[in-house]
Design an enzyme around this catalytic site. Structure first.
Site, mmCIF file in Angstrom:
data_model
loop_
_atom_site.group_PDB
_atom_site.id
_atom_site.type_symbol
_atom_site.label_atom_id
_atom_site.label_comp_id
_atom_site.label_asym_id
_atom_site.label_seq_id
_atom_site.Cartn_x
_atom_site.Cartn_y
_atom_site.Cartn_z
ATOM 1 N N THR A 124 0.888 -1.152 0.000
ATOM 2 C CA THR A 124 0.000 0.000 0.000
ATOM 3 C C THR A 124 0.927 1.204 0.000
ATOM 4 O O THR A 124 2.076 1.088 0.399
ATOM 5 C CB THR A 124 -0.861 0.023 1.282
ATOM 6 N N ARG A 134 -13.654 -7.845 -2.755
ATOM 7 C CA ARG A 134 -13.055 -7.573 -1.446
ATOM 8 C C ARG A 134 -12.503 -6.152 -1.357
ATOM 9 O O ARG A 134 -11.875 -5.636 -2.273
ATOM 10 C CB ARG A 134 -11.933 -8.577 -1.181
ATOM 11 N N VAL A 135 -12.765 -5.486 -0.241
ATOM 12 C CA VAL A 135 -12.242 -4.152 0.039
ATOM 13 C C VAL A 135 -11.507 -4.205 1.374
ATOM 14 O O VAL A 135 -12.032 -4.737 2.353
ATOM 15 C CB VAL A 135 -13.375 -3.103 0.102
ATOM 16 N N GLY A 136 -10.306 -3.667 1.416
ATOM 17 C CA GLY A 136 -9.519 -3.667 2.639
ATOM 18 C C GLY A 136 -9.676 -2.384 3.436
ATOM 19 O O GLY A 136 -10.672 -1.675 3.321
ATOM 20 N N ASP A 137 -8.670 -2.080 4.215
ATOM 21 C CA ASP A 137 -8.763 -0.932 5.121
ATOM 22 C C ASP A 137 -8.424 0.393 4.460
ATOM 23 O O ASP A 137 -8.811 1.455 4.954
ATOM 24 C CB ASP A 137 -7.829 -1.139 6.318
ATOM 25 N N THR A 153 -0.795 0.408 6.575
ATOM 26 C CA THR A 153 -0.475 -0.611 5.593
ATOM 27 C C THR A 153 -0.358 -1.950 6.308
ATOM 28 O O THR A 153 0.305 -2.049 7.330
ATOM 29 C CB THR A 153 0.838 -0.306 4.833
ATOM 30 N N GLY A 154 -1.023 -2.957 5.782
ATOM 31 C CA GLY A 154 -0.949 -4.262 6.437
ATOM 32 C C GLY A 154 -2.122 -5.135 6.084
ATOM 33 O O GLY A 154 -2.785 -4.941 5.053
ATOM 34 N N GLY A 183 -5.438 -5.822 5.964
ATOM 35 C CA GLY A 183 -6.533 -4.880 6.088
ATOM 36 C C GLY A 183 -7.678 -5.297 6.974
ATOM 37 O O GLY A 183 -8.270 -4.465 7.670
#
Length: 358
Positions: free
Chosen positions: A224, A252-255, A275-276, A278
């Protein structure tokens, strides 16, 4: 007997006075510490990241390390120049992230990873610490610079987040640069997807905590890009952009586009870009949690970031990191992985670049 009583009274008065002096000195000391923690360290500052994960020097070629450092420096200097010349933190964040989005080195924009369907889907967000206004987009496939879309959503719509085709339509209406999805193709990201498919590994492998496989690093890492900036007017802004997880499915959607998880900014406290992994950053509302610990418990930036990343996130099983700066220009890069691409610049123009855990 009277003499004995007199001596006892004198002794008690002496001890009491001594204790009062010690308490007074302790109180004074605490006030000095509080005063120091509220002192302005930098009139303006900027900090960036390009992803965190298992980044080991033993697996990095000198050429690739140099490429990452060069691009990190190019990116942060763009934002630094804006801040130095009196520009605002939002512009600094946006333009800095643009540089990383345009580079194939990072999992954002041009370098985005592939989904299971062999497409590239982008997420991004940006937040203004002065007004708490924010903008975010998720699942876009043809907007060249997703952070620009997030900024347009914040500035020119009544909404915070737009997704998919609707977000793309809005971006086109706003005059943003629209590209054919083939623009985002990079061979190494495509090969990484095939490698995962061939070995039947997915990005939800909870044993390896893979976010995407980078053939240059020969290991898994989280990808990210993000930036946090403080301008001369005391305004903080934060932004994050990503291609998400390799081999991700089902939209899919992350953080990264989630305000409070992947991005947060508040002039009262700090700005954060995450970053990581999510899913864990969403569950822990990591970015906001850092700000909340500062606002409600009075923790310093360093204390808050350490508590959230090294204790709370780790206890949940989450991995990754953040970059953050507070209203006084203190900067922190905190991560619980083997490395994180990162860089900082202060108001004196001093540059630091890091990749590995130090």
């Amino acid at each position: 007997m009277k003499n004995l009583v007199y001596l006892v009274i004198v002794a008690l008065v002496f001890v009491g006075c001594k204790n009062k002096e010690e308490l007074k000195a302790l109180s004074h000391s605490k006030k000095e510490i509080a005063k120091d923690s509220n002192q302005k360290i930098n009139d303006f500052a900027i900090i960036i990241h390009g992803g965190a994960g298992t980044i080991l020097k033993a697996n990095m070629t000198p050429e690739m390390e140099a490429d990452y450092k060069t691009t990190l420096e190019q990116a942060i200097r763009v934002g630094y120049d804006i801040l130095k010349n009196g520009g605002n933190s939002l512009d600094a964040v946006q333009k800095t992230i643009n540089v990383m989005e345009d580079s194939p080195l990072f999992n954002a924009g041009k370098g985005a990873v592939f989904t299971n369907a062999e497409t590239n889907e982008h997420d991004a967000s940006i937040m203004d610490g002065k007004t708490l206004n924010a903008g975010a987009s998720a699942g876009t496939t043809n907007v060249k610079n997703p952070i620009n879309l997030a900024r347009a959503i914040m500035d020119n719509s009544p909404h915070v987040m737009l997704t998919g085709k609707g977000a793309e339509t809005f971006g086109k209406e706003q005059g943003l640069e629209i590209v054919d999805p083939s623009y985002f193709f990079t061979q190494r990201r495509f090969d990484a997807l095939q490698k995962i498919k061939e070995t039947e590994k997915t990005e939800m492998d909870h044993d390896d905590k893979i976010s995407f496989y980078d053939p240059f690093i020969k290991d898994s890492k989280f990808g990210t890009v993000g930036c946090v900036a403080l301008d001369k007017n005391g305004n903080i802004a934060a932004g994050t952009s990503t291609g998400g997880m390799t081999n991700k499915r089902w939209g899919r959607v992350g953080d990264s586009p989630i305000i409070g998880a992947g991005t947060y900014a508040n002039n009262m406290t700090c700005g954060v870009s995450s970053t990581g992994w999510g899913e864990y950053f969403i569950r822990g509302m990591v970015a906001y949690d850092i700000s909340a610990l500062m606002e409600y418990k009075g923790l310093t930036l360093k204390e808050a970031t350490h508590e959230v990343i090294q204790n709370k996130l780790t206890a949940m099983g989450g991995t990754g990191g953040i970059v953050s700066l507070d209203k006084n220009g203190n900067m922190v890069a905190e991560f619980n992985t083997e490395g994180m691409y990162r860089a900082t610049m202060n108001d004196k123009g001093e540059l630091t670049i890091g990749i590995y855990k130090q």
